[in-house]
Design a protein around this motif. Structure first.
Motif, mmCIF file in Angstrom:
data_model
loop_
_atom_site.group_PDB
_atom_site.id
_atom_site.type_symbol
_atom_site.label_atom_id
_atom_site.label_comp_id
_atom_site.label_asym_id
_atom_site.label_seq_id
_atom_site.Cartn_x
_atom_site.Cartn_y
_atom_site.Cartn_z
ATOM 1 N N UNK A 1 39.300 46.849 44.946
ATOM 2 C CA UNK A 1 39.883 46.019 43.897
ATOM 3 C C UNK A 1 39.608 46.614 42.515
ATOM 4 N N UNK A 2 38.396 47.108 42.324
ATOM 5 C CA UNK A 2 38.037 47.727 41.041
ATOM 6 C C UNK A 2 38.912 48.934 40.757
ATOM 7 N N UNK A 3 39.147 49.758 41.775
ATOM 8 C CA UNK A 3 39.969 50.943 41.584
ATOM 9 C C UNK A 3 41.419 50.572 41.304
ATOM 10 N N UNK A 4 41.918 49.526 41.964
ATOM 11 C CA UNK A 4 43.297 49.075 41.693
ATOM 12 C C UNK A 4 43.421 48.577 40.256
ATOM 13 N N UNK A 5 42.427 47.833 39.804
ATOM 14 C CA UNK A 5 42.456 47.335 38.434
ATOM 15 C C UNK A 5 42.393 48.475 37.424
ATOM 16 N N UNK B 1 32.746 49.533 31.953
ATOM 17 C CA UNK B 1 32.145 50.853 32.140
ATOM 18 C C UNK B 1 32.687 51.521 33.401
ATOM 19 N N UNK B 2 32.733 50.772 34.491
ATOM 20 C CA UNK B 2 33.229 51.317 35.759
ATOM 21 C C UNK B 2 34.708 51.692 35.625
ATOM 22 N N UNK B 3 35.491 50.805 35.031
ATOM 23 C CA UNK B 3 36.918 51.090 34.876
ATOM 24 C C UNK B 3 37.150 52.347 34.045
ATOM 25 N N UNK B 4 36.425 52.462 32.928
ATOM 26 C CA UNK B 4 36.588 53.645 32.085
ATOM 27 C C UNK B 4 36.132 54.909 32.821
#
Length: 451
Positions: free
Chosen positions: A22-26, A347-350
């Motif tokens: 889900x995090x990677x999709x976002x 932070x993770x998304x960036x």
């Protein structure tokens, strides 16, 4: 002991979040934005002027440093002109100082350990300064990019003076490019801020809408213009806030469409005076940004974050060294870019976005480098890529990085020959920096950060 176990579990959950599908999709989602061409044109103009100047003077090796100075124009993109003048001047001084500091390091020591330690500490300080003075834009990465480029270039005292002078000229051009639109459309930032506030109000999301209205009030209060024009904008903001109050109380005002219809006219490149004026006076003038920044410098959250970033930058560089990568200081930029997020989720998304963008950008850069382009062809490519990055920055950071990576490599190549193989080092250093940044962020995550 219970507190330690709770923190350990919190960090474990944070790391699990980093690998969640889900995090990677976002991270790959394209955000809606009302990006303006104006900031991209300003930055493109500044970079073009200094690169063309370097070519005409026969110093393409120095043009890249001048271009780094001109990137001060990428900061404070929507600030009112009086405040923008001060903030861009401060950013210019920081870029000059960081480039000169890197040149000093390069000229005085060949010790990689000393260079890594110095750059890492300066990275934390850069992040703290930009946050304290509320300077929006590319962030501390630009300052560290200037430092690392200067470290590689400088070998003598004369090189320090050369870097200082060249970056200063570029910064002056960037400051002028940032302020030029004030001659044509001085009330532009105020009208755009109110237009964006109206768009936020139209979404009916109370929190973001009220924040956008408050931001617009600050911009209007600081922006030049006639009193009648400014009062008209304040009146419109009063009406917009009244709509939010009505919707919060369950009412449905019939005049909502009339208020929100002003957004389109406000976005046009002309002064919009067709506004009612009912406001009696302005709000209290906002505090001077420099005074407010000085007061924030010793704030504990800023200091803690600076230490985290310095630790991540240093560790990333050392990991790159141990793995045999040629440009370990590039790893520091990966860690810094990832840790510029406000929350761990950001932070993770960036981090994900920077990694994916760097991979795609490096492949593109390898193709461009393999073409053995001439100087003027490289100039065109750098300007187009920089403008693309400015247009994409509000859409998705991965797309922004997709443009920034080849631009940065081409700019670095102006001072020395690069081969396509350098892109492998870029990808590896970025991967190390992102992984270290996310791990450090997870281990030091605040208990309140449970998003």
């Amino acid at each position: 002991m219970a507190v330690s176990l709770d923190r350990l579990e919190h960090s474990r959950s944070a790391l699990a979040h980093a690998v969640s599908p889900t995090t990677w999709r976002q991270a790959l989602a394209i955000a809606p934005s009302d990006a303006s061409f104006a900031p991209a044109l300003r930055v493109g103009l500044a970079v073009t002027v200094v690169l063309v100047g370097g070519g005409i003077l026969g110093r393409p090796d120095l043009a890249g440093f001048a271009a780094l100075g001109s990137l001060c124009s990428a900061f404070g993109r929507y600030e009112p002109y009086p405040r923008r003048a001060g903030k861009i001047a401060l950013v210019s001084a920081l870029i000059i100082a960081y480039a000169s500091f890197g040149a000093l390091l390069g000229a005085t020591t060949t010790s990689v350990a000393v260079q890594v330690l110095a750059i890492s500490i300066s990275a934390g300080i850069a992040a703290m300064l930009l946050t304290a003075f509320a300077i929006t834009g590319p962030g501390a990465v630009i300052l560290i990019f200037a430092s690392t480029a200067a470290v590689a270039f400088s070998h003598t005292a004369a090189d320090i003076a050369t870097v200082f002078t060249t970056v200063s000229v570029g910064a002056a051009v960037g400051w002028v490019a940032s302020m030029l639109p004030a001659l044509v459309h001085p009330v532009g930032p105020a009208q755009l801020a109110v237009a964006r506030a109206l768009a936020a109000v139209d979404s009916r999301q109370q929190g973001p809408a009220r924040a956008a209205v408050a931001r617009a009030r600050t911009v209007v209060a600081l922006n030049p213009g006639t009193r009648a024009h400014r009062l008209g904008l304040v009146t419109l903001l009063d009406d917009a806030e009244a709509l939010l109050d009505a919707w919060a109380n369950g009412d449905d005002p019939t005049h909502a469409s009339d208020v929100l219809a002003h957004e389109r006219e406000l976005r046009k490149i002309r002064r919009y005076d067709a506004l009612e004026v009912r406001a009696v006076q302005f709000d209290t003038p906002p505090q001077n940004f420099f005074a407010a920044g000085l007061a924030q410098l010793t704030a504990r959250p800023l200091v803690v974050n600076a230490v985290r970033i310095a630790a991540a930058a240093g560790l990333a560089a050392w990991c790159a060294i141990l793995l045999g990568f040629e440009h370990p200081l590039w790893a520091t930029m990966g860690a810094i870019a990832a840790m510029q997020g406000i929350t761990f989720h950001t932070t993770v998304q960036r981090g994900i976005q920077r990694l994916l963008g760097n991979i795609g950008g490096a492949i593109f850069a390898a193709g461009l480098i393999a073409l053995s382009l001439g100087y003027w062809q490289i100039v065109v490519a750098i300007v187009l890529l920089q403008m693309a990055a400015e247009l994409l920055v509000l859409k998705n950071y991965a797309l922004t990085t997709l443009a920034i990576t080849p631009m940065a490599l081409l700019m670095t190549g102006l001072a020395g020959h690069l081969t396509p193989a350098v892109t492998i080092s870029r990808i590896g250093d970025t991967l190390i920096g992102v992984l270290v940044g996310i791990v450090i962020a997870a281990l030091t995550i605040e208990q309140a950060d449970r998003s």
